[in-house]
Structure formats: structure tokens, C-alpha cells
Design an enzyme around this catalytic site. Structure first.
Site, PDB file in Angstrom:
ATOM      1  N   ASN A 157       0.646  -0.572  -0.180  1.00 28.84           N
ATOM      2  CA  ASN A 157       0.162   0.123  -0.278  1.00 28.84           C
ATOM      3  C   ASN A 157       0.607   1.178   0.036  1.00 28.84           C
ATOM      4  OD1 ASN A 157      -2.394  -1.213   0.160  1.00 28.84           O
ATOM      5  ND2 ASN A 157      -2.492  -1.758   2.557  1.00 28.84           N
ATOM      6  N   CYS A 179      -5.386  -7.651  -2.903  1.00 27.79           N
ATOM      7  CA  CYS A 179      -6.386  -6.820  -1.475  1.00 27.79           C
ATOM      8  C   CYS A 179      -7.557  -7.431  -1.569  1.00 27.79           C
ATOM      9  CB  CYS A 179      -6.575  -5.960  -1.735  1.00 27.79           C
ATOM     10  SG  CYS A 179      -7.159  -4.654  -0.358  1.00 27.79           S
ATOM     11  N   HIS A 180      -7.723  -8.134   0.157  1.00 26.27           N
ATOM     12  CA  HIS A 180      -8.502  -8.917   0.639  1.00 26.27           C
ATOM     13  C   HIS A 180      -9.541  -8.554   0.913  1.00 26.27           C
ATOM     14  CE1 HIS A 180      -5.934  -8.878   4.301  1.00 26.27           C
ATOM     15  NE2 HIS A 180      -6.703  -7.444   4.396  1.00 26.27           N
ATOM     16  N   HIS A 216      -9.661   0.242  -1.448  1.00 28.11           N
ATOM     17  CA  HIS A 216     -10.092   0.403  -0.171  1.00 28.11           C
ATOM     18  C   HIS A 216     -11.305   1.585  -0.020  1.00 28.11           C
ATOM     19  CE1 HIS A 216      -5.946  -0.663   1.312  1.00 28.11           C
ATOM     20  NE2 HIS A 216      -6.872  -1.719   1.539  1.00 28.11           N
TER      21      HIS A 216
END
Length: 466
Positions: A157, A179-180, A216
């Protein structure tokens, strides 16, 4: 790579940041549990001792009787050595130290600007990007020279800025960001569906979603389970449980101390009609400061937390101690699925399976129709042999576009600032960031930028003249 009886061997994976004491171990355990792939992992890290420790840990895992995926781990002394001949490149680095991150996260608090994470958006995310971009310029140039055909998987990130830099330096690169956060929101839907539909043990992968947004700050505008539309169920659950939220048990090391009750998601759904698909801590940093991050009391009211850098330092100390125990054989890594999909995606790119998963790549094909083609967006994509095919996600609602575009514009400003050493562009980006906007005068913002740049100057190019 060699193929035989549905298996692939002689795969070389270069791991940049191979001394990682978190993602690397997750990666090792998932590889150890995959029986159809084998090969070599070349670990490169500026902290060679950390990489050497992971070489020992990885080879100890390989020698275990319960390991079905056999990999040889070796430490590379140079990035060139790691990348040469690589079929895949994994990037998982910490840009700077937690001392720099302490300034990223906590220095803006003097102006009443609070950040719950500080690694993606807001002042902290932008300052982290200024450290990260020069590192990724170096990495991208090295990939271009030594492994131009390799698939590149980024976990670092700020995700969007990292992927954007890779493509800026090497437009032909085959790179994507993993990304999880989407998986976490699928698990929330799974839990709510199990409760509301009285079904035991729904598989997260059976929760089908359409993903659209930026990393995000991602959204679902479609979610179903075996033909059942989950939006009415989610809506009804929010009506009945808005105040108490939804709590889940999450054993993933990366999420264990980041618990929330998902009330921010619920609030965003009530306003926008979409399911916000990231952790509440991340989502709040993309919104105006007064909404969720006005002060610590507001944060507590919304039932999420501010992840302090003090906590991160303690967590790192714990993982350093764990590394020593693993190297000495005092402790053994448990072989259990991590819930991450990186290894599955590599398996698909090798041609052994076909997978649909969320991915961060340029919006070149306008997979999100009303966002710029130059933006790094997160949507679903089909992974198959040597190919990623983004799935057209459609249009994002205009009211969500209005929230998203300031961040996309800031990606452009910060990229240019990092490459041209232009402080005025950093100030411009700070001024339009929703956490900063209306929270400080221009002079206060300029002073904050000056002080934050000074605090991170050890990891900035000398051309900044700090």
C-alpha cells in the site's frame, strides 16, 4: 516452467520484500498446501538477514511431511539475481519504517485530522506514496530489464499508487494489485445470509458480487447467493440491526486487531444504496473528516478503531520474536488456508484453473465506464493461462463518483509530485483531500506538508532539497 499430468514445475517466483514477517509466511503456507505447483522462490530484501531467515523458514516448511507443494527457497543478494528468469514477481515491501509512519498518522492530529489507517488516502497515505513511488520506479525498471514477461503481483500500500507507478514506468508490464478487503465484505454478507436465511456454512466463494471502485473505497452493486438477491436481505438486516451492527470472528493475522461492527458500511448503504466493500477503517478515510473521523469520540460511536503506530511497532516486535522462534525450530508454522487468493491466481495464470477475483489494474478498457481510463480501478477479472481479462463493471452512481474523483485526481497530483519533486502539488492534493478540506487554513496545510516531508526525508530523493 514444465507441465506434466496437470501439474506445473520449475516455476520461479521472485519475492521483492522477501524478508516480510507477515505476507511472506502467508504466501509460504498457501504454496505448501497447493499440490500442483512447485519450483523456486528467490527472496530479495534490503534487510538480507530477514530474507535469510525466511529462506530457512520456507525450506523447513518444504521438508515437512505434511507439505504437498515443494518449493526451494533461496536468498538473492541483488534484485537482478531475484528477477532474472522469474515467471512471477511478488512485491510486498514496507516503504520506510514505522517511525516515518508515526509522522504520517499522528502529525496531522495537531490540526484535528484523525486517520484510522494512514496507508492509502489522507495525509498519511499521500506521504507514504511519496516514499513508495521512487522505490517502485526502481522495481519497475528492474522488471523491465530482467523479467519483462513476468506477471507482477503487488500487495504493497498505497495499492493504487503502486500499480500506477509500475505502469507509468513500464506500460507493457503485466502487473496487478491484490487486496483482501473484498473478501472481508463477502464474509460479512455470508454471515448475514447464514443468519437471515437460516443456512449453515455458506462458502464465501458462493457469494457472487460485482465489484467497482478504487482500492479500499470499493463497492458492490450486485450480490447474490444461489440465485437469491442479497441486497434486500442486507437492507432488512440494517433496518433491524443498525445500532448494534454486525460482529464476526476473523482469525486472519492481518485483520485480528482491526475489528469493527460494520456500521460505517451500513450507514453508507443507507445513503448510496451500494454495499461498501472494504473495512470500515479504510472507508472512513475517503469520506469528509467530520462524518466518521471528527474526533476519537465519533470514532468510538461508529464502533471502529484508530490503528496507532504504537500498536504496529508492538506487533512488529511480536513478529520479530516469532521469526526467531520459527528459525530455531522452537515454533512451527501451522499449515492452514490463509483465505488469500494469490496462489490461486498464480495457478490460474499458469493455466491449471480459471478464476474470477477482484483485481487492481488500469481502467484502460473502461471496465468502470464513468471513471478515467488512466485511473487504477478495482473490479472483478477472469484469470486464466497467461491472461487477465477485466470484467465490465458498468457505471458507478454519480454520487459515488463525486466521492471517488478527488482521490483519483490526487493520485495524479502525488504521482507528478513524486517524479518532479514539486511541493506545491503535495499541498494541492492535501487541500482537496476530504480529511483535510475545511479543517485547516492554506498556511496550516503548507506547514503540515513541510513538516511531514521533513519527517520522511530519509526516504525521499535528494532532489526534494529538504
Amino acid at each position: 516452467m514444465k507441465y506434466n499430468n496437470g501439474k506445473v514445475s520449475d516455476v520461479k517466483i521472485a519475492y521483492i520484500g522477501g524478508g516480510s514477517r507477515g505476507w511472506a509466511w502467508t504466501f509460504m503456507t498457501d504454496l505448501a498446501m497447493e499440490p500442483n505447483m512447485s519450483g523456486k522462490i528467490s527472496l530479495y530484501d534490503i534487510d538480507q538477514e530477514a530474507a535469510k531467515n525466511n529462506e530457512i523458514i520456507g525450506n523447513m516448511i518444504t521438508r515437512r511431511d505434511d507439505t504437498v507443494g515443494k518449493w526451494n527457497y533461496e536468498t538473492a543478494n541483488t534484485m537482478e539475481a531475484a528477477l532474472t528468469g522469474a515467471d512471477f514477481v511478488v512485491i510486498s515491501i514496507l516503504p520506510g519504517t514505522f517511525d516515518e509512519m508515526e509522522a504520517d498518522v499522528h502529525m496531522p492530529e495537531r490540526l484535528g485530522i484523525y486517520q484510522s489507517v494512514g496507508d492509502t488516502a489522507g495525509p498519511g497515505g499521500m506521504m507514504r506514496a511519496l516514499r513508495t513511488i521512487p522505490m517502485f520506479v526502481t522495481i519497475a525498471n528492474a522488471i523491465k530489464e530482467y523479467s519483462p514477461k513476468a506477471w507482477v503481483i503487488n500487495y504493497t500500500n498505497p495499492m493504487s499508487m503502486c500499480v500506477k507507478t509500475l505502469y507509468h514506468v513500464f506500460p507493457e508490464i503485466k502487473a496487478f494489485g491484490c487486496c483482501h478487503e473484498v473478501f472481508g465484505t463477502q464474509k460479512v454478507l455470508k454471515g448475514i445470509a447464514e443468519q437471515e436465511l437460516k443456512i449453515d456454512r455458506i462458502d464465501r466463494n458462493d457469494i457472487h458480487v460485482n465489484v467497482l471502485g478504487i482500492n479500499h473505497f470499493t463497492w458492490f452493486n450486485y450480490a447474490s447467493y444461489q440465485g437469491i438477491d442479497l441486497f434486500p436481505i442486507y437492507c432488512k438486516y440494517i433496518e433491524d440491526h443498525f445500532e448494534e451492527g454486525f460482529e464476526e470472528k476473523d482469525e486472519n493475522w492481518a485483520n485480528a486487531s482491526f475489528a469493527c461492527k460494520h456500521r460505517v458500511k451500513f450507514d453508507l448503504f443507507n445513503e448510496f444504496g451500494l454495499i461498501a466493500a472494504a473495512g470500515d477503517r479504510h472507508l472512513t478515510e475517503f469520506m469528509p473528516s467530520e462524518r466518521y473521523l471528527k474526533d476519537k469520540e465519533t470514532v468510538a460511536d461508529w464502533n471502529f478503531g484508530l490503528t496507532t503506530v504504537e500498536w504496529r511497532k508492538k506487533d512488529l516486535e511480536d513478529r520479530l520474536n516469532k521469526s526467531h522462534r520459527l528459525v530455531s525450530g522452537e515454533e512451527e508454522i501451522k499449515l492452514e488456508p490463509s483465505g488469500e487468493e494469490g496462489i490461486l491466481l498464480i495457478k490460474a495464470l499458469c493455466g491449471l484453473t480459471r478464476v474470477i477475483s477482484n483485481v487492481n489494474i488500469p481502467n484502460t478498457n473502461l471496465q468502470i465506464e464513468n471513471l478515467p481510463s488512466t485511473a487504477i480501478v478495482e473490479t472483478n477479472a477472469v484469470f486464466e493461462r497467461d491472461s487477465i481479462r477485466p470484467i465490465m463493471a458498468g457505471e458507478m452512481p454519480e454520487n459515488v463518483v463525486k466521492l471517488t474523483m478527488p482521490h483519483i485526481l490526487n493520485h495524479e497530483y502525488i504521482m507528478e509530485a513524486a517524479l518532479t519533486f514539486d511541493k506545491s502539488l503535495v499541498v494541492k492534493a492535501f487541500e482537496q483531500d476530504p480529511l483535510v478540506k475545511d479543517m485547516a487554513t492554506k498556511e496550516e496545510v503548507e506547514k503540515l506538508v513541510e513538516d511531514m516531508l521533513d519527517a520522511t526525508k530519509a526516504y525521499l530523493p535528494k532532489e526534494w532539497n529538504l
